[in-house]
Write an enzyme that holds these catalytic residues in place. Sequence first.
Site, PDB file in Angstrom:
ATOM      1  N   ASN A   1      65.712 -57.242 -87.197  1.00 33.96           N
ATOM      2  CA  ASN A   1      66.195 -58.223 -86.511  1.00 33.96           C
ATOM      3  C   ASN A   1      67.881 -57.881 -86.246  1.00 33.96           C
ATOM      4  O   ASN A   1      68.725 -57.614 -87.423  1.00 33.96           O
ATOM      5  CB  ASN A   1      66.177 -59.388 -87.101  1.00 33.96           C
ATOM      6  N   GLU A   2      68.399 -57.653 -84.992  1.00 30.25           N
ATOM      7  CA  GLU A   2      69.710 -57.501 -84.771  1.00 30.25           C
ATOM      8  C   GLU A   2      70.624 -56.814 -85.876  1.00 30.25           C
ATOM      9  O   GLU A   2      71.250 -57.199 -86.552  1.00 30.25           O
ATOM     10  CB  GLU A   2      70.393 -58.766 -84.508  1.00 30.25           C
TER      11      GLU A   2
ATOM     12  N   GLU B   1      65.606 -63.282 -77.557  1.00 33.26           N
ATOM     13  CA  GLU B   1      66.088 -64.769 -77.754  1.00 33.26           C
ATOM     14  C   GLU B   1      66.927 -65.344 -76.940  1.00 33.26           C
ATOM     15  O   GLU B   1      67.927 -64.710 -76.391  1.00 33.26           O
ATOM     16  CB  GLU B   1      66.929 -64.638 -79.276  1.00 33.26           C
TER      17      GLU B   1
END
Length: 674
Positions: A141-142, A310
């Site tokens: 994630n990110e 997102e």
Amino acid sequence: MSIGVCYFPEHWPEERLEADIEQMAAAGLEYVRMGEFAWSKFEPEPGEYDFEWLDRAVSLVGDHGMQAVLCTPTAAPPKWLVDEYPDVRQEEPDGTVRDYGGRRHYCFNSPVYRRESRRIVEKLANHFADHPAVAGWQTDNEYGCHGTLHCYCDDCASAFRDWLRATYDDVDDLNDCWGTGFWSQDLNSFAQVDPPRHTVADHHPSRLLDYDRFTNDSVVAYNRLQVEALREANDEWFVTHNFMSHDGLNAYDVAEDLDFASWDSYPTGHVQAHHESVSADEFRAGNPDNLGIDHDIYRSMTDAPHWVMEQQPGDINWPPYSPQPADGAMRLWAHCAVAHGADVVAYFRWRRCLMGQEQYHSGLLRQDGEPDAGYHDAVEAAADLDRLAAATDDDKADAATGDVALIHDYDNLWALDKEPNTPEFDYWQHLETYYAALRRRSVTVDVVSPTTPLADYEAVVAPTLYLADDERAETLESYVDGGGELLLTMRSGVKDSYNKLHDAPQPGPLRSLVGATVDQHESVPESLANTVEYAGRQFDSHVWNEWLVSDDDTDVLGRYDDGPADGTAAVVRSERGTGSTTYVGTWPKPAFADALVGDLLDRTGVETTDPLPDHVRFTRRGDLTWVANFGGEALTVDAPADATWELGGETVGAYDVSVTDAAPSALSIREESR
Ligand code: GAL
């Protein structure tokens, strides 16, 4: 063109699962992203796995006609792993350990963490390999969120030394390339090199730049090991990563291993992070160019359309302020994403969470499970996109090819980050000045890496090519020779690729393109901000001035109009082959950028509009044009009599959108009651 959502079934009682998934399907959602940060649920004790809870969720998603996107859980290692292998934790430059308790505290170069990551990813991938409802995967994630790209631990020290051994012939070569004679920094062996840990004075800029490159390569390698494990289990899945907005990670490099790039879009948070002053409209809906530039970077990265993994669903927990987004803003953002080429927009998150660090973050549902504002916007967006999909013959080629390229170079970003030389210099902001000027004229812009072939672009804008070598110069020369219109800006051709000054005056190797040299440069605080006379008009510029000396056959288009440089060249244009290069030696304010970009575009066949107000954008994808209104008042658009409105009409309400088949250049704004 579809809508999805990020869902954390592990945060809710099991009995809720079916109702949630039914409601998602009823809302028109098509993708459900799950599994992120759930390592302690997947493997509660070392070697004891539990995937059953996710099996149930994935199957229900499939049963309801939707598809699951699964995430590898590596951004949040469980406590038992950190206790067993404490060295997997990152270290800050002063040796402070980034401890367990948040997320992203692992080191990309830890051999143990790489092994453990590969193990959990393989387990998950093999478990879901044959599940028909799994469409693909998001890795981790990110990367880099919370400032965690860089680590300074001993594993990084030894990996950095290996990276240097592979990059330089020997240590003497490194000494030469960096220029270590300064402040007694000569090195006798690679073994002497440490990460740039805490010091009292600045670190050597060449060492810092190489540390950024090494860090980037570390992330690429770490991501690749996950991608390989996923593809080994099933090579039909897509694999993507959810990048951050305006990031310092070279996403072009990471994306080479992905099927497409995704990014996480939080418009009212990002505008506060990236802009110095934020208007009332921007607090409610963000800024269309601040948003658009990220879409156009991630869109330009691969041949397949990008995703928003997102999408902000309402108010959020992390910016300084979180006013409620305007009515309709969450729908407007989904439309902007699609207009800029995205195929899927997944809202983060399904329901406001009752526990943990993000209780102040909204979801599509409120904490009691009732629909919140974002839910209604998502439902509407899903219906809109179905309608548009039926109306268009969209394909990626149309969606992804701009007429103008804006070059984004992470090496330049990293180098200038170390030596901005004035508090106001920001590489992203400088890029956005030109991006916004292009977008005000409704041009489709590809934001590309410097290695992208340029010949097909009618114009290329290359802001601040700070590090430039002969190879870069030759690429641009052949673009211009072949008829290209190139716009180069201040602080170009300053340094070599090792972050050392050229021994020729700026713009160094770009000299023959520019047809001028820089006599002096200065940073200028707002109190010294200056005017430039350009094309018979006076314009404001700020932050940085270069005093140019032009060659005889170079046209001087603009001159400073006050201060010590009064009368000195500020903007020049030099022809070669069948094209030309414009060099802008200062940072133009918006009206000046509009004039410069307008003149550039006038020399090409690119169709444009007159500059639009800051809150209105026309965006073309395929055979449709989106008219997006980021302002709080309705506006009316003039369109040709035979234009069809596929969505909305010529009056576009506050924070609303209309979609027509007319080209942007055929549209104009008739009236506005602001
Ligand atoms: C993103 C992150 C999510 C969540 C979200 C909150 O940066 O990927 O996990 O924290 O921010 O806005």
